[in-house]
Design an enzyme around this catalytic site. Structure first.
Site, PDB file in Angstrom:
ATOM      1  CG  ASP A 153      -1.982   1.037   1.222  1.00 29.05           C
ATOM      2  OD1 ASP A 153      -3.094   0.750   1.685  1.00 29.05           O
ATOM      3  OD2 ASP A 153      -1.720   2.173   0.758  1.00 29.05           O
ATOM      4  CG  ASP A 181      -2.989   3.493  -2.367  1.00 26.75           C
ATOM      5  OD1 ASP A 181      -4.052   2.858  -2.264  1.00 26.75           O
ATOM      6  OD2 ASP A 181      -2.455   4.055  -1.400  1.00 26.75           O
ATOM      7  CD  GLU A 182      -5.726  -0.950  -0.441  1.00 26.76           C
ATOM      8  OE1 GLU A 182      -5.895  -1.851   0.393  1.00 26.76           O
ATOM      9  OE2 GLU A 182      -6.650  -0.262  -0.897  1.00 26.76           O
TER      10      GLU A 182
HETATM   11  P1  TTP Z   1      -5.518   5.173   0.949  1.00 24.79           P
HETATM   12  O1  TTP Z   1      -4.541   4.087   0.642  1.00 24.79           O
HETATM   13  O2  TTP Z   1      -6.722   4.843   1.751  1.00 24.79           O
HETATM   14  O3  TTP Z   1      -4.786   6.369   1.684  1.00 24.79           O
HETATM   15  P2  TTP Z   1      -3.375   7.010   1.437  1.00 24.79           P
HETATM   16  O4  TTP Z   1      -2.569   6.242   0.441  1.00 24.79           O
HETATM   17  O5  TTP Z   1      -3.581   8.451   1.122  1.00 24.79           O
HETATM   18  O6  TTP Z   1      -2.731   6.945   2.856  1.00 24.79           O
HETATM   19  P3  TTP Z   1      -2.174   5.659   3.651  1.00 24.79           P
HETATM   20  O7  TTP Z   1      -2.336   4.465   2.749  1.00 24.79           O
HETATM   21  O8  TTP Z   1      -0.753   5.978   3.933  1.00 24.79           O
HETATM   22  O9  TTP Z   1      -2.995   5.586   4.885  1.00 24.79           O
HETATM   23  O10 TTP Z   1      -6.036   5.814  -0.411  1.00 24.79           O
HETATM   24  C1  TTP Z   1      -5.224   5.947  -1.570  1.00 24.79           C
HETATM   25  C2  TTP Z   1      -5.563   7.210  -2.313  1.00 24.79           C
HETATM   26  O11 TTP Z   1      -6.942   7.218  -2.677  1.00 24.79           O
HETATM   27  C3  TTP Z   1      -5.356   8.472  -1.499  1.00 24.79           C
HETATM   28  O12 TTP Z   1      -4.036   8.962  -1.569  1.00 24.79           O
HETATM   29  C4  TTP Z   1      -6.348   9.421  -2.112  1.00 24.79           C
HETATM   30  C5  TTP Z   1      -7.447   8.533  -2.610  1.00 24.79           C
HETATM   31  N1  TTP Z   1      -8.614   8.639  -1.704  1.00 24.79           N
HETATM   32  C6  TTP Z   1      -9.595   9.571  -2.001  1.00 24.79           C
HETATM   33  O13 TTP Z   1      -9.502  10.259  -3.016  1.00 24.79           O
HETATM   34  N2  TTP Z   1     -10.654   9.697  -1.151  1.00 24.79           N
HETATM   35  C7  TTP Z   1     -10.767   8.977   0.000  1.00 24.79           C
HETATM   36  O14 TTP Z   1     -11.748   9.132   0.750  1.00 24.79           O
HETATM   37  C8  TTP Z   1      -9.737   8.020   0.301  1.00 24.79           C
HETATM   38  C9  TTP Z   1      -9.800   7.202   1.567  1.00 24.79           C
HETATM   39  C10 TTP Z   1      -8.674   7.902  -0.573  1.00 24.79           C
HETATM   40 MG    MG Z   2      -2.294   4.172   0.620  1.00 20.63          MG
END
Ligand code: TTP
Ligand code: MG
Length: 340
Positions: free
Chosen positions: A6, A103-104
């Site tokens: 992730d 992103d996962e």
């Molecule tokens: P996440 O993987 O949930 O969050 P992140 O990568 O920003 O942070 P981390 O993994 O370190 O906790 O989401 C990935 C991307 O998806 C995030 O950068 C932006 C997008 N996203 C949105 O646009 N809206 C949202 O409500 C969420 C949760 C994520």
């Molecule tokens: Mg993330």
């Protein structure tokens, strides 16, 4: 074994990767409304999270919490999608990748030592090539791998062999246990993962006599559970019953517009990523049309989509009821959501 990979604070990290001036600065990536005043936070860098800024928060609230030097940027989703593909391609060189969001991704690996070595390699290559840090969780099941990455973010690496390994963490680190479920479980005295394990599958299925109970039961038994769902997409919908049945598309449009205005009025901060129109005919059959959009609450854009859908609709019977549904934007590139 599974790896759960992730990207850390993906959107802000992507911005930092292409602009050295943002290094070590709090960065908040937002989906602004068209007038640039409203909108919601898509993601905050870890420096910005220290102020309590979180994804989903209204921009106004984030600005109130932010420091002077916090940088607010409009999301550039095309760039993030492109970068995501590049990063995923790089990781896919090491094995079969199951991409589950922008992103996962998961990767199945036979052997633990191999998994660990690979995790180290992936982390360093992504950092080197893209100047972006990722967290890798290793687990016996996908869920355990996902929990491992969640609790070791940012730039982490951790392995979990059994849910008991994280027994002292709160139940909310389990994917699928959100605020509401946690509240229900808290009433039964279930706060930590150990409490949930001790509760046992029988009792869990008593509290949740549905698919969700099955899901939690699989998890506490360290079995592979489907994690297709994440946050439930929130929908806001309204119906109106017409005084007189009509086939007149203008009348239908005017009534639908009233519904649209009401929904936007009631959900002041939300951005929407889909709009559905339901036309109930005099024979009670439904005609449903849906459009996906980039997250927006722009009334011109949404009403135009509505007009398109009405124009396309084959109205062979008078319409007696009109429904309009707007779905919250939850996550970019999100897979379909299964509810329970
Ligand atoms: P996440 O993987 O949930 O969050 P992140 O990568 O920003 O942070 P981390 O993994 O370190 O906790 O989401 C990935 C991307 O998806 C995030 O950068 C932006 C997008 N996203 C949105 O646009 N809206 C949202 O409500 C969420 C949760 C994520
Ligand atoms: Mg993330």
């Amino acid at each position: 074994m599974f790896l759960h990979i992730d990207i850390d604070a993906f959107f802000p990290s992507a911005e930092k990767a292409r602009n050295k001036d943002l290094e070590n600065k709090p960065v908040v990536v937002c989906m602004f409304t068209k007038n640039g005043k409203g909108g919601a936070v898509a993601s905050a860098s870890y420096e910005a999270r220290a102020f309590g800024i979180k994804a989903g928060m209204p921009v106004s609230r984030a600005k109130a919490l932010a420091s002077q030097d916090t940088v607010f940027l409009q999301a550039d989703v095309n760039y993030y999608s492109f970068l995501s593909r590049e990063i995923m391609q790089e990781i896919a060189k090491f094995g079969k990748l199951e991409i589950i969001s922008i992103d996962e991704a998961y990767m199945e690996i036979n052997d633990f030592n191999e998994a660990r070595e690979l995790a180290v390699k992936i982390k360093s290559i992504i950092k080197e090539k893209f100047k972006i840090s990722v967290t890798v969780g290793i687990g016996k099941t996908r869920i355990l791998a996902k929990i491992a990455s969640k609790i070791s973010k940012p730039d982490g690496l951790k392995a979990i062999f059994s849910l008991m390994d994280v027994g002292n963490y709160e139940i909310t680190v389990i994917p699928g246990i959100g605020k509401k479920t946690a509240e229900i479980l808290n009433k039964y005295g279930i706060i930590k993962i150990n409490d949930l394990i001790n509760l046992g599958t029988m009792k869990i299925k008593e509290i949740f006599p549905n698919k969700y109970g099955d899901y939690l039961s699989l998890i506490i038994s360290d079995n592979e559970a489907s994690i297709k769902f994440r946050k439930k997409e929130k929908q806001k919908g309204k119906f109106i019953t017409l005084d007189n049945e009509t086939e007149d598309k203008n009348v239908i449009y005017k009534n639908a517009l009233v519904l649209l205005e009401k929904i936007l009025e009631e959900k002041k901060e939300e951005l929407f990523s889909s709009i559905s129109l339901v036309l109930v005919k005099s024979d009670m059959k439904n005609l449903v049309k849906t459009r996906k959009v980039k997250p927006t609450r722009n009334i011109d854009m949404l009403s135009n989509l509505m007009k398109e859908m009405i124009n396309e609709a084959v109205i062979d019977k008078p319409i007696r009821r009109i429904g309009l549904f707007l779905s919250d934007f939850v996550k970019v590139n999100q897979k379909s959501l299964t509810d329970f």
